[in-house]
Design an enzyme around this catalytic site. Structure first.
Site, mmCIF file in Angstrom:
data_model
loop_
_atom_site.group_PDB
_atom_site.id
_atom_site.type_symbol
_atom_site.label_atom_id
_atom_site.label_comp_id
_atom_site.label_asym_id
_atom_site.label_seq_id
_atom_site.Cartn_x
_atom_site.Cartn_y
_atom_site.Cartn_z
ATOM 1 N N CYS A 196 -18.143 63.385 -3.489
ATOM 2 C CA CYS A 196 -18.863 62.985 -4.707
ATOM 3 C C CYS A 196 -17.932 62.922 -5.913
ATOM 4 O O CYS A 196 -18.038 62.019 -6.750
ATOM 5 C CB CYS A 196 -20.042 63.906 -4.975
ATOM 6 S SG CYS A 196 -19.627 65.661 -5.127
ATOM 7 N N HIS B 274 -22.477 68.955 -7.271
ATOM 8 C CA HIS B 274 -22.420 67.491 -7.197
ATOM 9 C C HIS B 274 -21.794 66.939 -8.472
ATOM 10 O O HIS B 274 -21.885 67.551 -9.538
ATOM 11 C CB HIS B 274 -23.830 66.921 -7.020
ATOM 12 C CG HIS B 274 -23.863 65.477 -6.644
ATOM 13 N ND1 HIS B 274 -23.193 64.973 -5.557
ATOM 14 C CD2 HIS B 274 -24.474 64.413 -7.223
ATOM 15 C CE1 HIS B 274 -23.411 63.667 -5.460
ATOM 16 N NE2 HIS B 274 -24.162 63.308 -6.478
ATOM 17 N N ASP C 158 -26.305 58.471 -9.297
ATOM 18 C CA ASP C 158 -25.922 59.338 -8.183
ATOM 19 C C ASP C 158 -25.081 58.573 -7.174
ATOM 20 O O ASP C 158 -25.532 57.589 -6.578
ATOM 21 C CB ASP C 158 -27.197 59.874 -7.521
ATOM 22 C CG ASP C 158 -26.948 61.075 -6.627
ATOM 23 O OD1 ASP C 158 -25.865 61.144 -6.027
ATOM 24 O OD2 ASP C 158 -27.824 61.941 -6.541
#
Length: 299
Positions: free
Chosen positions: A117, A236, A254
């Site tokens: 991520c 994240h 995201d």
């Protein structure tokens, strides 16, 4: 005559005998007239009678045990493509608080590994800022991808454990970015600073790379815990794509798109999500404003 033959072939009027002559010169001319570049082998397959194409197909295999196809987004967030999400977007656009959205959405990137991520976020940001990596990606093209981001942490380590806050900031800087980093457990990491930077990046009006003049494009990246939003997983990274003043929500682009879609969440909840302690460092998470280093010229 060629047009007539083309119409007949497209509608399946030619006899099986004439179908077998698809390698004839007039057949090649028909394909060229249609703007097609099919090989003769492809033409032979594609020109089969419709009945053979309608034959029963085998059912898809059952999904592998323990695998997942996405996750349902918990109600604490508003899905970007939902009616409510679209309304928030339209109002933010009218309010001028989507200044960071368009450059980022041009380069919206799905992380290539479950633990990438941080690397996926930085890849997206670097390409949105039009930074030249000075390395080839594929063929002659110089373009950022995650495998290039190895100047602060070995890729195999990141693949296994993800990337910590200090390493993420290090990667941004060693790839030509200015990073104004704030951990929420440090001075300058308060919610007022976070809100100010959200407003700054969301309200910018820099246009495309060719239209940048005095001000350079800036992006705000957040490192947070998904648990605050009742999502699966924990730590994240993702960039902020916009802000809705009326509801005080930020748009999270995201990068784990195989898991959750982009979504709106309350700014105050995002700040709380950054207060979560990272078990790898024993410290809180944070937010970082990124810009090209040339933005520092003149102070």
């Amino acid at each position: 005559a060629v047009a007539s033959k083309l119409m007949k072939r497209c509608c399946g009027w030619l006899s099986p005998h004439k179908r077998r002559r698809s390698d004839a010169p007039d057949a090649q001319r028909i394909y060229a007239a249609a703007g097609e570049t099919r090989t003769l082998q492809e033409a032979a397959v594609q020109d089969q009678p419709v009945a053979t194409l309608d034959a029963p197909q085998a059912l898809p295999a059952a999904p592998p045990p323990g695998s997942f196809h996405r996750r349902a987004l918990p109600d604490v967030a508003v899905e970007f493509s939902s009616r409510e999400g679209q309304q928030l977007f339209a109002e933010a656009l009218a309010d001028g608080t989507l200044g960071c959205f368009f450059r980022l959405i041009e380069q919206f990137h799905t992380q290539s590994e479950p633990a990438f991520c941080g690397l996926g976020t930085l890849t997206m940001v670097l390409n949105a800022m039009n930074v030249d990596p000075g390395k080839e990606w594929k063929g002659p093209w110089r373009w950022y991808h995650e495998a290039m981001l190895d100047c602060c942490e070995p890729l195999e380590t990141v693949k296994a454990k993800g990337i910590t806050w200090p390493s993420f900031v290090c990667l941004a800087r060693c790839n030509g970015l200015f990073a104004e980093a704030h951990r929420v457990d440090e001075p300058g990491g308060d919610i007022a600073t976070f809100r100010r930077l959200v407003n700054e990046v969301a309200s910018q009006a820099v246009g495309c790379p060719a239209e940048e003049q005095v001000d350079d494009f800036k992006v705000l990246v957040v490192a947070y815990s998904r648990r605050q939003f009742l999502q699966t997983g924990d730590g994240h990274y993702s960039p902020i794509g916009g802000y809705h003043r009326g509801t005080d929500k930020v748009l999270v682009l995201d990068v784990a798109r195989f898991k959750y879609p982009p979504h709106w969440v309350p700014l105050t909840e995002m700040y709380e999500a950054m207060r979560s302690i990272d078990k790898e460092t024993g410290r809180s998470r944070g937010f970082v404003k990124l810009a090209r280093k040339r933005a520092l010229a003149g102070g």
